[in-house]
Design an enzyme around this catalytic site. Structure first.
Site, PDB file in Angstrom:
ATOM      1  N   GLY A 215       0.814  -1.212   0.000  1.00  0.00           N
ATOM      2  CA  GLY A 215       0.000   0.000   0.000  1.00  0.00           C
ATOM      3  C   GLY A 215       0.850   1.265   0.000  1.00  0.00           C
ATOM      4  O   GLY A 215       1.888   1.344   0.651  1.00  0.00           O
TER       5      GLY A 215
ATOM      6  N   GLU B  60      -1.454  -2.420  -6.197  1.00  0.00           N
ATOM      7  CA  GLU B  60      -2.496  -2.392  -5.166  1.00  0.00           C
ATOM      8  C   GLU B  60      -2.221  -1.208  -4.248  1.00  0.00           C
ATOM      9  O   GLU B  60      -1.567  -1.369  -3.214  1.00  0.00           O
ATOM     10  CB  GLU B  60      -2.479  -3.705  -4.375  1.00  0.00           C
ATOM     11  CG  GLU B  60      -2.722  -4.928  -5.224  1.00  0.00           C
ATOM     12  CD  GLU B  60      -2.767  -6.218  -4.417  1.00  0.00           C
ATOM     13  OE1 GLU B  60      -2.417  -6.209  -3.234  1.00  0.00           O
ATOM     14  OE2 GLU B  60      -3.164  -7.234  -5.001  1.00  0.00           O
ATOM     15  N   PRO B  61      -2.705  -0.012  -4.598  1.00  0.00           N
ATOM     16  CA  PRO B  61      -2.366   1.187  -3.816  1.00  0.00           C
ATOM     17  C   PRO B  61      -2.915   1.170  -2.394  1.00  0.00           C
ATOM     18  O   PRO B  61      -2.492   1.954  -1.555  1.00  0.00           O
ATOM     19  CB  PRO B  61      -3.007   2.330  -4.601  1.00  0.00           C
ATOM     20  CG  PRO B  61      -3.422   1.745  -5.910  1.00  0.00           C
ATOM     21  CD  PRO B  61      -3.588   0.281  -5.716  1.00  0.00           C
ATOM     22  N   GLY B  62      -3.886   0.272  -2.132  1.00  0.00           N
ATOM     23  CA  GLY B  62      -4.448   0.215  -0.778  1.00  0.00           C
ATOM     24  C   GLY B  62      -5.214   1.482  -0.453  1.00  0.00           C
ATOM     25  O   GLY B  62      -5.944   2.037  -1.290  1.00  0.00           O
TER      26      GLY B  62
ATOM     27  N   ARG C 256      -7.904   2.976  14.742  1.00  0.00           N
ATOM     28  CA  ARG C 256      -6.514   2.998  14.259  1.00  0.00           C
ATOM     29  C   ARG C 256      -5.549   3.596  15.275  1.00  0.00           C
ATOM     30  O   ARG C 256      -4.375   3.255  15.307  1.00  0.00           O
ATOM     31  CB  ARG C 256      -6.415   3.751  12.932  1.00  0.00           C
ATOM     32  CG  ARG C 256      -7.141   3.042  11.785  1.00  0.00           C
ATOM     33  CD  ARG C 256      -6.759   3.599  10.432  1.00  0.00           C
ATOM     34  NE  ARG C 256      -5.368   3.372  10.119  1.00  0.00           N
ATOM     35  CZ  ARG C 256      -4.406   4.266  10.235  1.00  0.00           C
ATOM     36  NH1 ARG C 256      -4.688   5.492  10.647  1.00  0.00           N
ATOM     37  NH2 ARG C 256      -3.171   3.963   9.947  1.00  0.00           N
TER      38      ARG C 256
ATOM     39  N   TYR D 137      -2.659   1.040  16.011  1.00  0.00           N
ATOM     40  CA  TYR D 137      -1.353   1.309  15.396  1.00  0.00           C
ATOM     41  C   TYR D 137      -0.652   2.543  15.966  1.00  0.00           C
ATOM     42  O   TYR D 137       0.371   2.956  15.436  1.00  0.00           O
ATOM     43  CB  TYR D 137      -1.514   1.564  13.875  1.00  0.00           C
ATOM     44  CG  TYR D 137      -2.332   0.555  13.139  1.00  0.00           C
ATOM     45  CD1 TYR D 137      -1.902  -0.765  13.026  1.00  0.00           C
ATOM     46  CD2 TYR D 137      -3.527   0.912  12.521  1.00  0.00           C
ATOM     47  CE1 TYR D 137      -2.653  -1.701  12.329  1.00  0.00           C
ATOM     48  CE2 TYR D 137      -4.288  -0.020  11.823  1.00  0.00           C
ATOM     49  CZ  TYR D 137      -3.836  -1.323  11.734  1.00  0.00           C
ATOM     50  OH  TYR D 137      -4.586  -2.243  11.043  1.00  0.00           O
TER      51      TYR D 137
ATOM     52  N   CYS E  42     -15.539   3.912  27.069  1.00  0.00           N
ATOM     53  CA  CYS E  42     -15.090   3.717  28.448  1.00  0.00           C
ATOM     54  C   CYS E  42     -13.731   3.060  28.540  1.00  0.00           C
ATOM     55  O   CYS E  42     -13.596   1.935  29.045  1.00  0.00           O
ATOM     56  CB  CYS E  42     -16.140   2.915  29.213  1.00  0.00           C
ATOM     57  SG  CYS E  42     -17.546   3.948  29.588  1.00  0.00           S
ATOM     58  N   GLU E  43     -12.739   3.728  27.988  1.00  0.00           N
ATOM     59  CA  GLU E  43     -11.347   3.305  28.117  1.00  0.00           C
ATOM     60  C   GLU E  43     -10.514   4.565  28.195  1.00  0.00           C
ATOM     61  O   GLU E  43     -10.693   5.475  27.373  1.00  0.00           O
ATOM     62  CB  GLU E  43     -10.897   2.511  26.891  1.00  0.00           C
ATOM     63  CG  GLU E  43     -11.702   1.278  26.666  1.00  0.00           C
ATOM     64  CD  GLU E  43     -10.873   0.098  26.183  1.00  0.00           C
ATOM     65  OE1 GLU E  43      -9.636   0.211  26.113  1.00  0.00           O
ATOM     66  OE2 GLU E  43     -11.502  -0.922  25.890  1.00  0.00           O
TER      67      GLU E  43
ATOM     68  N   TYR F 209     -10.165   2.325   6.368  1.00  0.00           N
ATOM     69  CA  TYR F 209     -10.046   1.602   7.640  1.00  0.00           C
ATOM     70  C   TYR F 209     -10.706   2.319   8.811  1.00  0.00           C
ATOM     71  O   TYR F 209     -10.238   2.242   9.941  1.00  0.00           O
ATOM     72  CB  TYR F 209      -8.568   1.299   7.959  1.00  0.00           C
ATOM     73  CG  TYR F 209      -7.898   0.525   6.865  1.00  0.00           C
ATOM     74  CD1 TYR F 209      -8.261  -0.790   6.615  1.00  0.00           C
ATOM     75  CD2 TYR F 209      -6.948   1.127   6.048  1.00  0.00           C
ATOM     76  CE1 TYR F 209      -7.680  -1.494   5.577  1.00  0.00           C
ATOM     77  CE2 TYR F 209      -6.365   0.427   5.010  1.00  0.00           C
ATOM     78  CZ  TYR F 209      -6.728  -0.881   4.785  1.00  0.00           C
ATOM     79  OH  TYR F 209      -6.161  -1.583   3.752  1.00  0.00           O
TER      80      TYR F 209
END
Ligand SMILES: Cc1ncc(COP(=O)(O)O)c(C=O)c1O
Length: 447
Positions: free
Chosen positions: A261, A303-305, A343, A347, A374-375, A404
């Protein structure tokens, strides 16, 4: 009379806030200082459809497809359905000449429901089930990317008519991305290590099956790649391997799918892939590798993603509260968070956000945008500049959220997933409606 009308000079400061590397090209401030996308004020979308809401600029998606087609006129450009697959997006990208990669029966069904020609669908995945392979064979997908020896057995048992396949090889290239998206290294769950006995066994088994036609090789180098040299190296290795297959098996492979990607900028200053540099490197590496190995030039697929849809998306949130901790941070809590954008937690992704319902002139403060879930770790953006008088009810817009986000979203805390609103030429329309509590209860069938 608006502030901008009284102080027109304020407009000169506007472009730097809406960096076109991060925002869709058709993003502007209107006369009231509100951000517009595709000719529609984001604050109006928030009022009409509620928040949190994903907004998607159709023209931006189409423009990205065209940029790829222009930079690589001879190559097949394959859109990664995993980034965002709803029928409208599948329609836009295929109308613009792209193929579609799917990695589940669900994605396959959506692509088919959008009218995508099965011949332009590529099935990926390291864990394709019997039913998924059956569905793909049944509808006649263009290619299946073989990822395990078991898959070859299943395909040969299921197939009644010829099926074109690619073999996924890991070329042993480390692009130094986040560990969760390293797909080019040898020791990983996808594909067969290039040069391994297992890869050779896969080639032999596929060639023994009368219903399977091995047409080429696939590799995938990772995500968010901005250095085009990695693709040059992949071409050298993959063409070398394709030439070896010709020597050892007398079989000429005609397709090379160069997955991996291309990087997009989530925030101003982030590196992104330069398409013309990539095109030059791909051309030169292909010429050199094919000449060195006296191998006929294969058809290339890219496949540029996320690079097709990421920048076309903007997420809207409404501010719920503003909390200044003495000696600590200022938390601006919004009505979304880790379930519409996982994300950050997955990540460590970094995002920016701006106020969308008025121009952010005047004093600023450094803020942490906190999600509503609640985190304690549900934080969407850190150390961003927001108006010092930011208050509940205002709208924040977070750019580069087209890929995503919808596809990774959950209904954590039983908050329904956001709708997707497409904008184009001054009009907004709902592509996906908001998930309701009734939707959640509809699946809750036991008592
Ligand atoms: C085969 C394949 N194609 C495309 C992609 C998408 O790339 P990106 O992460 O840049 O969206 C992936 C990502 O894992 C992939 O495995």
């Amino acid at each position: 009379m608006t502030l901008l009308e009284i102080f027109p000079s304020l407009r000169s400061g506007i472009p730097s806030r809406l960096d076109s590397a991060v925002w869709p090209r058709d993003t502007h401030y209107d006369g009231d200082g509100r951000i517009t996308l595709g000719g529609v004020a984001l604050a109006d979308i928030a009022d009409q459809y509620g928040t949190a809401t994903y907004v998607l600029d159709e023209n931006e998606v189409r423009a990205r497809c065209r940029a790829y087609r222009k930079a690589f006129p001879e190559a097949e450009i394959i859109y990664a359905g995993k980034a965002l697959l709803v029928r409208a997006v599948a329609e836009w990208v295929t109308q613009e000449g792209l193929s579609v990669d799917v990695c589940s029966a669900g994605e396959l069904t959506i692509a088919l429901a959008a009218g995508v020609d099965p011949a332009r669908i590529i099935l990926h995945g390291n864990g394709k089930s019997y039913d998924e392979l059956n569905a793909a064979l049944h509808c006649g997908v263009g290619r299946i990317v073989v990822d395990s020896l078991t898959e070859i057995t299943l395909l040969s048992a299921l197939g009644t008519r010829p099926q074109r396949v690619l073999l996924r090889l890991s070329p042993g290239i480390d692009v130094h991305g986040h560990p969760a998206v390293k797909t080019g290294v040898l020791d990983q769950k996808f594909g067969f290590p290039l040069g391994s006995d297992m890869a050779d066994e896969a080639i032999r088994r596929i060639m023994r099956q009368p219903n399977l036609e091995l047409v080429g090789m696939h590799c995938h180098l990772g995500s968010q790649i901005h250095n085009p040299d990695h693709y040059g190296e992949a071409i050298r290795r993959m063409i070398g391997e394709m030439a070896r297959v010709r020597e050892d098996y007398g079989h000429i492979l005609t397709e090379l799918d160069l997955g991996g990607g291309h990087a997009v900028a989530y925030r101003s200053g982030d590196a992104e892939m330069n398409l013309s540099d990539l095109a030059d490197i791909v051309e030169d590496a292909l010429d050199a590798a094919c000449a060195r190995n006296r191998f006929p030039r294969p058809n290339i697929a890219l496949e540029p993603g996320r690079a097709i849809v990421a920048r076309a998306g903007v997420t809207l949130y409404r501010v719920l509260s503003v909390k200044h901790i003495d000696g600590g941070h200022t938390y601006v809590t919004v009505d979304g968070g880790m379930s519409d954008n996982p994300r950050v937690a997955l990540y460590g992704a970094r995002y920016g956000a701006v106020v969308a319902n008025r121009h952010p002139c005047g004093p600023q403060l450094r803020a942490t945008v906190a999600g509503r879930y609640c985190e304690a770790g549900d934080i969407l953006a850190t150390d961003i500049q927001l108006p010092a008088d930011i208050r509940p009810g205002e709208i924040l817009a977070m750019p580069c959220t087209g890929a995503y986000h919808h596809s990774l979203a959950s209904s954590y805390n039983s908050v329904g997933r956001p709708p997707i609103i497409a904008v184009r030429n001054g009009r907004a329309r709902e592509l996906v409606r908001r998930e309701t509590t009734d939707d959640l209860l509809a699946r809750d069938i036991g008592r």
